[in-house]
Scaffold this active site. Sequence first.
Site, PDB file in Angstrom:
ATOM      1  N   LYS A  95       0.863  -1.187   0.000  1.00  0.00           N
ATOM      2  CA  LYS A  95       0.000   0.000   0.000  1.00  0.00           C
ATOM      3  C   LYS A  95       0.894   1.230   0.000  1.00  0.00           C
ATOM      4  CE  LYS A  95      -3.877   1.847   2.780  1.00  0.00           C
ATOM      5  NZ  LYS A  95      -4.693   1.575   3.998  1.00  0.00           N
ATOM      6  N   SER A 171      -9.466   1.707   3.033  1.00  0.00           N
ATOM      7  CA  SER A 171      -8.592   2.387   2.099  1.00  0.00           C
ATOM      8  C   SER A 171      -7.584   1.468   1.398  1.00  0.00           C
ATOM      9  CB  SER A 171      -7.815   3.492   2.820  1.00  0.00           C
ATOM     10  OG  SER A 171      -7.011   2.940   3.840  1.00  0.00           O
ATOM     11  N   SER A 195      -9.690  -0.595   7.357  1.00  0.00           N
ATOM     12  CA  SER A 195      -9.121  -0.416   6.017  1.00  0.00           C
ATOM     13  C   SER A 195      -8.398  -1.635   5.456  1.00  0.00           C
ATOM     14  CB  SER A 195      -8.174   0.778   5.996  1.00  0.00           C
ATOM     15  OG  SER A 195      -8.904   1.968   5.955  1.00  0.00           O
TER      16      SER A 195
END
Lengths: 529, 109
Positions: A95, A171, A195
């Site tokens: 990420k 996210s 997330s």
Amino acid sequence: MELCDLSAVEVRDLLLEKKVSAVEVLDACQARIDAVDGRPGTLEPGGETKEDAQRVHAFITRTPELARAQAEAVDKQIAAGEDSGPLAGIPFTVKDIFCVKDTPSTAASRILANFNAPYTATAVERLQAAGALMLGKVNLDEFTYGSSSESSAFQPSPRNPWDTTRVPGGSSGGSAASVAAGEAFLSLGTDTAGSIRQPAAFCGVVGLKPTYGRVSRYGLIAFGSSLDCPGPLARNAKDAALMLQAMAGPDPRDATAATLDVPDYLAALEKDIKGKRIGLSPDYFQITFPQADGAYSQQPVPEEMRAAVLHAADIYRALGAEIVEDVPMPNTRYGIPVYFVISRVEAASNLHRYDGVKYGYRTQQAVGELKDLYRKSRGEGFGLQPKLRILMGMYVSAAQYSEQYYRRALRVRTLIRRDFEEAFDPQGKYRLDALLTSTTPTSAFPIQDVYGDSVLMQYADQLTVPANHAGVPGISFPAGFGADGLPIGLQLLGPDYSEATLLQLTHAYEQASAGAEWRKKRPAVLEVR
Amino acid sequence: MSEKEQVITPEVFDHLVQLAALELDEEQADYLRRELNSQLSAIRELEAIQLDPETPLASHGVPYDGNNSPALREDVWQACEDVEAITRQAPQFEDGYLIVPDIPHTPLE
């Protein structure tokens, strides 16, 4: 099934048996990315094409040369009979909220688009030291602020591999999408309100939020410093265990990284779950939704979510676990309002460092003085969601409102923590090993359906966020599909540092449902090629 | 939400924007003020909770004690291995200095 569709453990075994090389594994993943991912996210303006709408768009930055050099090194080690590490030759994605030396580390924000990290995050460093091959950095909501990945400054934002008209969640949307689409075996995500778990549920993969402090936050670009947890996204519990094993543990560069020994997560998977106490709470069968008139209504979770939870409970009961019903978790409904306060205060504090002076974006406009430079650089560099969090964080922590909002929210956080302490207390009434819930109130929603309504978007995390307030670990795992054909995820929450138990229970469910018809289904992006 | 129910008035909002060192256009400002007021209406749910004044503040979830947190250590100076890797990130860096526009001097009152 192609090489890139196997699990990390299966590929590791093939590598060790010298049936495939790390370069072959890498090539299989790169070919899959080339086939289904489409163009990476970019700051360049311009709408999405018809082809874009059918691609995954997990990536912001690919690092093929780096991955190839790592794969060749692994192959040499294996050929020489050297210890190549527990994750040797396994491609993974990161990420883009983690710093990786000499790699763009953007947080999916214009304000960091030109930032090349001068150091590497501990979690990434440990995965690479274990032999894993970094494929690149994947997209997310800007600074992780969202639950759909749509707020990224780098467009096109990721799409759900099961249906590219749907969001992948967020996210860590790029992380979940990359694992679900067979682009990577593993992905490193973060979980501040859900997330990791919410996108895992939306994309039909396993996502583990470890106990706060179990994995170091060093090198993680901060959102909510008391809530952020790095963790794995993977195809199954065994892969997640393998990845967590490599990352977890104390870190002298993060004072909040727990100094407790890391158990053998893989060994724990094979233990019998007989006698484990798994709770069901009426408070997790209720969801709160904001209405158009500003009021809030409570309603039952959708029937298919409820049915999936009860079916899993039946499976666990059949395996010898004890199902404990009616466990009260009365403060669950306050998780989002508390989060609206605490996370915003922490976000605002963390975002003050971006000023156009030390690193990151600086306005190109002429400015008369330093304050103008700050205002213009931040005004142009931040998207709407960071701005919203800065403003709210400043308001609710202002001296005249702090007692009413911030300090009250911190007290309610204590109540949320107590709910879990009472449920898990070994001498208490319930003595749970884990609480079983739905991960999300709904399956993946259509792109653009919720984006822009910051309140409704936040309520997508209502079943996951209490664990972040309490610091306890949680895992989401696939449990079939809804009527809309999209994955449904279930969640297990456990006491502090009980990741081994959560992985064990997830593995047991996977074994028991291995023959289920729904497990044969493949993401749509793989069917239409 | 009626204008009357909006806690974040245009005046309060403008003050926050100044404090936050942000420059916004009108469209952004309208969106952000509307969303702030919506979020505050969600936060008001907390007012319904009967809180014991003795309830402690929780700045984090997991308790930290000697069993799971490191002992405080001495500060140890360590040389940065690659200073240029840091300084070259600066938008303007000359002769060892970060360059910024004028900083107006305001007399202390």
